[in-house]
Design a protein around this motif. Sequence first.
Motif, PDB file in Angstrom:
ATOM      1  N   ALA A   1       2.242  18.382 -11.411  1.00  0.00           N
ATOM      2  CA  ALA A   1       2.111  16.989 -11.840  1.00  0.00           C
ATOM      3  C   ALA A   1       2.806  16.811 -13.176  1.00  0.00           C
ATOM      4  CB  ALA A   1       0.629  16.612 -11.962  1.00  0.00           C
ATOM      5  N   ALA A   2       3.295  15.583 -13.391  1.00  0.00           N
ATOM      6  CA  ALA A   2       3.978  15.296 -14.654  1.00  0.00           C
ATOM      7  C   ALA A   2       2.980  15.329 -15.799  1.00  0.00           C
ATOM      8  CB  ALA A   2       4.661  13.939 -14.591  1.00  0.00           C
TER       9      ALA A   2
ATOM     10  N   GLU B   1     -10.012  17.399 -14.492  1.00  0.00           N
ATOM     11  CA  GLU B   1      -8.599  17.535 -14.812  1.00  0.00           C
ATOM     12  C   GLU B   1      -7.695  17.290 -13.622  1.00  0.00           C
ATOM     13  OE1 GLU B   1      -7.983  21.310 -16.583  1.00  0.00           O
ATOM     14  OE2 GLU B   1      -9.053  20.817 -18.436  1.00  0.00           O
ATOM     15  N   ARG B   2      -8.204  17.383 -12.401  1.00  0.00           N
ATOM     16  CA  ARG B   2      -7.366  17.251 -11.212  1.00  0.00           C
ATOM     17  C   ARG B   2      -7.453  15.875 -10.557  1.00  0.00           C
ATOM     18  NH1 ARG B   2      -5.116  21.695  -8.942  1.00  0.00           N
ATOM     19  NH2 ARG B   2      -5.656  23.734  -9.846  1.00  0.00           N
TER      20      ARG B   2
ATOM     21  N   LEU C   1       0.856  -1.168   0.000  1.00  0.00           N
ATOM     22  CA  LEU C   1       0.000   0.000   0.000  1.00  0.00           C
ATOM     23  C   LEU C   1       0.892   1.217   0.000  1.00  0.00           C
ATOM     24  CD1 LEU C   1      -2.787   1.322   0.253  1.00  0.00           C
ATOM     25  CD2 LEU C   1      -2.541   1.175   2.728  1.00  0.00           C
ATOM     26  N   GLY C   2       0.737   2.062  -1.001  1.00  0.00           N
ATOM     27  CA  GLY C   2       1.567   3.251  -1.078  1.00  0.00           C
ATOM     28  C   GLY C   2       0.713   4.500  -0.984  1.00  0.00           C
ATOM     29  N   PHE C   3       1.227   5.518  -0.269  1.00  0.00           N
ATOM     30  CA  PHE C   3       0.543   6.786  -0.110  1.00  0.00           C
ATOM     31  C   PHE C   3       1.604   7.854  -0.104  1.00  0.00           C
ATOM     32  CE2 PHE C   3      -3.112   9.288   0.948  1.00  0.00           C
ATOM     33  CZ  PHE C   3      -2.623  10.369   1.658  1.00  0.00           C
ATOM     34  N   ALA C   4       1.510   8.819  -1.008  1.00  0.00           N
ATOM     35  CA  ALA C   4       2.577   9.800  -1.128  1.00  0.00           C
ATOM     36  C   ALA C   4       1.994  11.188  -1.270  1.00  0.00           C
ATOM     37  CB  ALA C   4       3.468   9.484  -2.324  1.00  0.00           C
TER      38      ALA C   4
ATOM     39  N   ASP D   1      -2.130  23.522  -7.111  1.00  0.00           N
ATOM     40  CA  ASP D   1      -1.045  23.512  -8.076  1.00  0.00           C
ATOM     41  C   ASP D   1       0.262  23.010  -7.467  1.00  0.00           C
ATOM     42  OD1 ASP D   1      -2.740  24.459  -9.979  1.00  0.00           O
ATOM     43  OD2 ASP D   1      -2.203  26.575  -9.695  1.00  0.00           O
ATOM     44  N   ARG D   2       0.346  22.997  -6.132  1.00  0.00           N
ATOM     45  CA  ARG D   2       1.585  22.575  -5.474  1.00  0.00           C
ATOM     46  C   ARG D   2       1.409  21.341  -4.593  1.00  0.00           C
ATOM     47  NH1 ARG D   2       5.776  25.880  -5.248  1.00  0.00           N
ATOM     48  NH2 ARG D   2       6.350  25.144  -3.158  1.00  0.00           N
ATOM     49  N   LEU D   3       0.222  20.802  -4.530  1.00  0.00           N
ATOM     50  CA  LEU D   3      -0.031  19.646  -3.671  1.00  0.00           C
ATOM     51  C   LEU D   3      -0.693  18.536  -4.478  1.00  0.00           C
ATOM     52  CD1 LEU D   3      -0.107  18.252  -0.900  1.00  0.00           C
ATOM     53  CD2 LEU D   3      -2.335  19.345  -0.527  1.00  0.00           C
ATOM     54  N   GLU D   4      -0.057  17.356  -4.474  1.00  0.00           N
ATOM     55  CA  GLU D   4      -0.592  16.189  -5.176  1.00  0.00           C
ATOM     56  C   GLU D   4      -0.680  15.016  -4.211  1.00  0.00           C
ATOM     57  OE1 GLU D   4       1.476  13.159  -8.078  1.00  0.00           O
ATOM     58  OE2 GLU D   4       0.860  14.931  -9.225  1.00  0.00           O
TER      59      GLU D   4
END
Length: 418
Positions: free
Chosen positions: A25-26, A283-284, A16-19, A374-377
């Motif tokens: 975003a790429a 889009e997000r 399980l991954g959470f980042a 725009d700065r948090l993913e």
Amino acid sequence: MKFKRHILMTSAVASLGFALSLGAAATAAHAQTAAAAAPSDDSTTVVVTGIRKSLQDALRQKRSSDRVEEVITAEDIGKFPDKNLGESLQRVTGVQITRQDGEGRGVSIRGADPSLVRTEIDGAMELSLTVGGTDRAVDFRDLPVEFVSRLEVVKSVTPDMTEGGLGGTVRVVMRKPFDSKKPFFAASAQGVYSSLAKTYDPKFSLIGSRQFFDGKLGVLASVNYEDRHLYNNKSLTTGWVRKVDLNKDGVLDWTPDIPRPDIERRETTRLAYNTIVQWRPNERMEFYVEGNYAQGHEVVDNMLLQLSASSGVVDVSKTTLAATPDAIGAYTVDHVELVSDATHAMQLQYRNIDGTLTRTQWDAAVGGKWNATDRLEIDARYAYSAGKVRNMEKDTQASILAVPRAIIDYAKRQLTPN
């Protein structure tokens, strides 16, 4: 003596991954399409389509990465007649592969042991299918290249990477439905004729992708089938020993140590599936579900004869030498006859390995990504991988002790003895 091996190995891993990451975003990769300026009424429209964009994306990813890595795209892979992922990876600088029956099997990065190399398919770790082994070396023979969008070989370790890739990490990125806005369907077929098996080996691949609901939902599915007949007739010699001076020139001459005629028959059927569903409500935000399955089923029939020639006595009266010596002045026999006596007994061994070997590997993942600002993913993923190998081969051995006489003849110079 006869015994049967029945080995069933099954292993699975779930992660399980959470980042959380700061930054933009790429950007998704797109095919390059350049059009000329709007034409006048009497001009001709010129549309140029190429692969420069994919090559530029690969170079851009390498330049912007804070790791030492190599990237090859599907366009690069398609330039070579590679049968599986292992053979495609050999094109990468610093990557070496091991082969079995001519097929690429294992991968080593910068000389590291294959068991130290971590392999991921869209982030899901692939498992070892070595019979009776405890290593983590992945068998690449059953993974088709047709499913792949790009391959990434990470040669250095960074803190954000999952543990296990001390020798490097191979990241396989599969094709996605959102890679192309237009629906597409592609099929390929090929056949190879084996003169020894006297049959054709077919391979078929199908892949299709389509988007629905104004591009918010995408589905991609692909299948690959291959049938191979790997036949080998070998004449092996473990080594050559210098044990007798036949021409009395003061230099011992070369005689074969353990000559071994070997007949190998391996018929392999491979089947692989890949399915990916992506949903992008806006889009997000994006969610996805994917699964990969690959199986290789082998029917094995190997026969081997092995003679412990070095334990016999050379019959000098019936043994002859080649006409020319080697670089150090020693001669090699082109016809040798060996006999057993009371103190020197040759042994002839027969071995037959037949049965089936089945390798199965699959993985699945579900996850999503949300660009809150725009700065948090926020990126979350759950992945499951499993691997199983079933060995139903029978290993039969027999021995003849004190073979009275053995004749090995190289005189015809056909590279294999009679």
